[in-house]
Motif scaffolding. Structure first.
Motif, PDB file in Angstrom:
ATOM      1  N   PRO A   1       5.209 -42.057  92.346  1.00  0.00           N
ATOM      2  CA  PRO A   1       5.123 -43.129  91.346  1.00  0.00           C
ATOM      3  C   PRO A   1       5.257 -42.651  89.904  1.00  0.00           C
ATOM      4  N   GLU A   2       4.667 -41.508  89.575  1.00  0.00           N
ATOM      5  CA  GLU A   2       4.730 -41.041  88.185  1.00  0.00           C
ATOM      6  C   GLU A   2       6.139 -40.602  87.798  1.00  0.00           C
ATOM      7  N   LEU A   3       6.819 -39.928  88.715  1.00  0.00           N
ATOM      8  CA  LEU A   3       8.195 -39.522  88.425  1.00  0.00           C
ATOM      9  C   LEU A   3       9.124 -40.726  88.363  1.00  0.00           C
ATOM     10  N   VAL A   4       8.889 -41.724  89.237  1.00  0.00           N
ATOM     11  CA  VAL A   4       9.686 -42.953  89.189  1.00  0.00           C
ATOM     12  C   VAL A   4       9.503 -43.628  87.837  1.00  0.00           C
TER      13      VAL A   4
ATOM     14  N   GLU B   1       9.431 -61.906  97.326  1.00  0.00           N
ATOM     15  CA  GLU B   1       9.066 -61.160  98.533  1.00  0.00           C
ATOM     16  C   GLU B   1      10.305 -60.767  99.340  1.00  0.00           C
ATOM     17  N   THR B   2      11.320 -61.637  99.344  1.00  0.00           N
ATOM     18  CA  THR B   2      12.577 -61.294 100.015  1.00  0.00           C
ATOM     19  C   THR B   2      13.228 -60.103  99.332  1.00  0.00           C
ATOM     20  N   LEU B   3      13.242 -60.116  97.996  1.00  0.00           N
ATOM     21  CA  LEU B   3      13.825 -58.995  97.244  1.00  0.00           C
ATOM     22  C   LEU B   3      13.018 -57.715  97.438  1.00  0.00           C
ATOM     23  N   ARG B   4      11.750 -57.841  97.738  1.00  0.00           N
ATOM     24  CA  ARG B   4      10.932 -56.650  98.013  1.00  0.00           C
ATOM     25  C   ARG B   4      11.322 -56.050  99.359  1.00  0.00           C
TER      26      ARG B   4
ATOM     27  N   ALA C   1      14.896 -44.510  96.711  1.00  0.00           N
ATOM     28  CA  ALA C   1      15.092 -45.517  97.753  1.00  0.00           C
ATOM     29  C   ALA C   1      14.163 -46.688  97.453  1.00  0.00           C
ATOM     30  N   ARG C   2      14.740 -47.788  96.957  1.00  0.00           N
ATOM     31  CA  ARG C   2      13.919 -48.945  96.587  1.00  0.00           C
ATOM     32  C   ARG C   2      13.062 -49.429  97.754  1.00  0.00           C
ATOM     33  N   SER C   3      13.640 -49.477  98.939  1.00  0.00           N
ATOM     34  CA  SER C   3      12.898 -49.974 100.098  1.00  0.00           C
ATOM     35  C   SER C   3      11.675 -49.113 100.389  1.00  0.00           C
ATOM     36  N   MET C   4      11.784 -47.822 100.123  1.00  0.00           N
ATOM     37  CA  MET C   4      10.655 -46.918 100.331  1.00  0.00           C
ATOM     38  C   MET C   4       9.531 -47.243  99.351  1.00  0.00           C
ATOM     39  N   LEU C   5       9.897 -47.511  98.095  1.00  0.00           N
ATOM     40  CA  LEU C   5       8.887 -47.884  97.095  1.00  0.00           C
ATOM     41  C   LEU C   5       8.289 -49.245  97.428  1.00  0.00           C
ATOM     42  N   HIS C   6       9.154 -50.174  97.841  1.00  0.00           N
ATOM     43  CA  HIS C   6       8.722 -51.558  98.084  1.00  0.00           C
ATOM     44  C   HIS C   6       7.826 -51.700  99.303  1.00  0.00           C
ATOM     45  N   GLN C   7       7.808 -50.683 100.170  1.00  0.00           N
ATOM     46  CA  GLN C   7       6.952 -50.766 101.351  1.00  0.00           C
ATOM     47  C   GLN C   7       5.963 -49.612 101.406  1.00  0.00           C
TER      48      GLN C   7
ATOM     49  N   ALA D   1       0.982 -57.785  91.855  1.00  0.00           N
ATOM     50  CA  ALA D   1       1.370 -57.682  93.269  1.00  0.00           C
ATOM     51  C   ALA D   1       1.228 -56.263  93.799  1.00  0.00           C
ATOM     52  N   CYS D   2       1.432 -55.259  92.932  1.00  0.00           N
ATOM     53  CA  CYS D   2       1.335 -53.874  93.387  1.00  0.00           C
ATOM     54  C   CYS D   2       0.836 -53.003  92.239  1.00  0.00           C
ATOM     55  N   ARG D   3       0.356 -51.854  92.593  1.00  0.00           N
ATOM     56  CA  ARG D   3      -0.106 -50.877  91.606  1.00  0.00           C
ATOM     57  C   ARG D   3       0.545 -49.542  91.919  1.00  0.00           C
ATOM     58  N   PRO D   4       1.318 -48.972  90.997  1.00  0.00           N
ATOM     59  CA  PRO D   4       1.702 -49.513  89.692  1.00  0.00           C
ATOM     60  C   PRO D   4       2.862 -50.500  89.802  1.00  0.00           C
ATOM     61  N   ALA D   5       3.028 -51.337  88.760  1.00  0.00           N
ATOM     62  CA  ALA D   5       4.000 -52.428  88.813  1.00  0.00           C
ATOM     63  C   ALA D   5       5.444 -51.937  88.917  1.00  0.00           C
ATOM     64  N   HIS D   6       5.720 -50.712  88.417  1.00  0.00           N
ATOM     65  CA  HIS D   6       7.111 -50.237  88.456  1.00  0.00           C
ATOM     66  C   HIS D   6       7.558 -49.833  89.862  1.00  0.00           C
ATOM     67  N   MET D   7       6.665 -49.954  90.848  1.00  0.00           N
ATOM     68  CA  MET D   7       7.080 -49.704  92.238  1.00  0.00           C
ATOM     69  C   MET D   7       7.862 -50.892  92.804  1.00  0.00           C
ATOM     70  N   TYR D   8       8.045 -51.938  92.002  1.00  0.00           N
ATOM     71  CA  TYR D   8       8.880 -53.079  92.375  1.00  0.00           C
ATOM     72  C   TYR D   8      10.069 -53.104  91.438  1.00  0.00           C
ATOM     73  N   MET D   9      11.257 -52.872  91.980  1.00  0.00           N
ATOM     74  CA  MET D   9      12.432 -52.762  91.112  1.00  0.00           C
ATOM     75  C   MET D   9      13.692 -53.318  91.779  1.00  0.00           C
ATOM     76  N   PRO D  10      13.693 -54.569  92.231  1.00  0.00           N
ATOM     77  CA  PRO D  10      14.886 -55.098  92.903  1.00  0.00           C
ATOM     78  C   PRO D  10      16.108 -55.179  92.003  1.00  0.00           C
ATOM     79  N   PHE D  11      15.882 -55.302  90.680  1.00  0.00           N
ATOM     80  CA  PHE D  11      17.005 -55.409  89.752  1.00  0.00           C
ATOM     81  C   PHE D  11      17.212 -54.127  88.952  1.00  0.00           C
ATOM     82  N   GLY D  12      16.642 -53.039  89.435  1.00  0.00           N
ATOM     83  CA  GLY D  12      16.827 -51.774  88.738  1.00  0.00           C
ATOM     84  C   GLY D  12      15.603 -51.398  87.925  1.00  0.00           C
ATOM     85  N   HIS D  13      15.763 -50.334  87.144  1.00  0.00           N
ATOM     86  CA  HIS D  13      14.627 -49.739  86.456  1.00  0.00           C
ATOM     87  C   HIS D  13      15.119 -49.042  85.199  1.00  0.00           C
TER      88      HIS D  13
END
Length: 508
Positions: free
Chosen positions: A108-111, A374-377, A409-415, A439-451
């Motif tokens: 998470p910190e490196l992301v 949730e679908t995008l997650r 891998a977004r899916s790895m972060l999202h799950q 929804a999650c901690r930290p919030a940047h672990m959700y990135m369906p539209f990029g980061h």
């Protein structure tokens, strides 16, 4: 001494060039590996020519798990090597394709630090610019540096909410043919029947992007969308990470010839649209792109490449990713009827009497928004985020050498259960009841539209389109799983159903 035949000389020169290239690639890759391993980054041991690609294929054959209808974690079938190596080496590891050294990051910190890097530090990898050229040309999605900054500054203002407010009616108009088509099918089937919804939703989303960005309907751009779809499949079949065997991509194989043929056909079709547009007074995204080519003083073929590259990018990214999200939304709602009923009740209340939707009405679609989030997650269209270190860059306590490919891998972060809790693999839209930040901690672990700086400029349009279409569909139809549906997500640059999306649709 007799002169060497021309063919022999050519072969000698070719062998020298290849030797030089291989030496440069191997030397660069070895230097990157050494610098990262000195800092404690581990990973599987690569071979000289193929890196870890043979091991990746072996792992996929040995560890591939058959998907079940309620299994949302497709990483185990599409990218099992990433899961195995994360378990073996930790959340940060390095592996090789022979030509590329890839630093996989799920810490998470490196992301978070990736999002703080500037565009001059991290950019789109050069290998993607080459391998995706047929699909995206020299448009916004593959550029770096000043060219990228210019094009983003040019196009981003076209996707602010004030502009998108005026697009809602166009989205509604594009939705009408789909609603009428399905009603006609179901009337002939006694009110209920199976519909393969994916092709219809792709056509709808293509119509939307054609109307709102290019001032045309799907009918005029149908050939473009069909050819781009063929290009997407052809390009995705060309394994972009096959190590030094990637040099074979430059040979005129049958697959390469087909890609080049499709690329030229798309080019000519887009040129026809541009010629028509030059005789119109439409003030849309295409006009902005055409004026943008003149603004950077491009002439002739260069100006054409600029316009065509950006048109291809918008045609593809503008409809492909949104369409596949619609498809997964309907699949998940069909599989979870309780959430389908909640979303339908909300849509019926807000769309009472077929009332025209506007920005305020869309803001009130809280449950539908949660369903989309949730679908995008669970099914982010672009599953892998790839960046290249354009210079030596520091991320957290790690010094990342120039030329390193950074993969998330977004899916790895999202799950990730640490971020989302033990139910991370389940469809639970209520996790977004209080917004993304909660929804999650930290919030940047959700990135369906990029980061970071390269976050998708079209996310506002995508969300508005998804809300409008889902609201209209849910008030007209109900959806249930089809016994013929086979759950097998595949990677075709986006994550999509491998065997289509048949659903049992009932007219309300």
């Amino acid at each position: 001494m007799e002169e060497l035949p021309a063919l022999t000389i050519a072969l000698v020169i070719l062998s020298l060039v290849l030797s030089y290239l291989l030496h440069q690639v191997c030397l660069r890759s070895e230097n990157i590996r050494k610098k990262l391993r000195r800092q404690g980054v581990k990973g599987p041991k690569p071979t000289v020519f193929f890196g870890n690609t043979k091991e990746m294929k072996r792992i996929q054959q040995e560890l591939q798990i058959v998907q079940t209808k309620d299994a949302n974690n497709y990483l185990s079938t599409l990218f099992p090597h990433l899961l195995l190596w994360r378990e073996t080496y930790g959340p940060v590891f390095i592996y090789s394709t022979g030509a590329l050294e890839i630093l996989h990051v799920s810490d998470p910190e490196l992301v978070k630090d990736i999002g703080h890097c500037t565009p001059s530090e991290l950019g789109k990898p050069n290998y993607l610019k080459r391998s995706r050229k047929a699909l995206f040309g020299g448009g916004l999605f593959t550029l770096n540096g000043d060219e990228w900054a210019y094009q983003r500054k040019l196009m981003a203002p076209e996707f602010i909410m004030d502009k998108i407010k005026g697009m809602i009616e166009l989205i509604e108009d594009a939705t009408v043919p789909l609603l009428e088509s399905w009603e006609s099918i179901l009337d002939n089937a006694g009110g209920s029947g199976e519909i393969a919804v994916d092709d219809y939703l792709r056509k709808l989303s293509a119509d939307v992007i054609a109307r709102v960005c290019f001032g045309s309907s799907f009918t005029r751009g149908e050939d473009i969308f069909c050819k781009l779809r063929q290009l997407q499949k052809a390009v995705s079949q060309q394994d972009a990470l096959v190590g030094l065997s990637a040099f074979w991509k430059y040979l005129p194989t049958r697959a390469i010839r087909e890609i080049r043929k499709l690329e030229e056909e798309v080019r000519l079709l887009i040129l026809d649209v541009i010629k028509e547009h030059n005789n119109s007074t439409d003030n849309d995204l295409l006009r902005v792109i055409i004026d943008g080519a003149q603004g950077c003083h491009l002439q002739g073929r260069e100006a054409e490449d600029f316009i065509i590259g950006n048109c291809k990018g918008m045609y593809f990214a503008g409809h492909g990713t949104t369409a596949v999200t619609m498809i997964w939304c309907l699949m998940l709602l069909a599989a979870h009827p309780e959430w389908q009923e909640h979303a339908r009740a909300e849509a019926a209340e807000i769309c009472l009497g077929g009332a025209t939707l506007d920005v305020e009405a869309l803001r009130r679609l809280k449950i539908i928004t949660m369903v989309i989030q949730e679908t995008l997650r669970l099914y982010p269209p672009a599953s892998l985020m790839m960046r290249e270190a354009l210079t030596d860059v520091k991320m957290g306590g790690l010094d990342v050498p120039r030329g390193t490919i950074i993969q998330v891998a977004r899916s790895m972060l999202h799950q990730d259960e640490d971020a989302w809790g033990p139910n991370a693999g389940e469809f639970r839209p209520d996790r977004f009841a209080n917004g993304v930040a909660a929804a999650c901690r930290p919030a940047h672990m959700y990135m369906p539209f990029g980061h970071g700086p390269r976050t998708c400029i079209g996310q506002n349009l995508a969300m508005v389109e998804l809300k409008v279409v889902l609201a209209r569909l849910l008030t007209r139809f109900s959806f249930a799983p089809s016994p013929r549906y086979r759950h097998a997500p595949v990677f075709r640059l986006t994550i999509e159903p491998g065997f289509g999306m048949p659903l049992v649709v009932t007219k309300l």
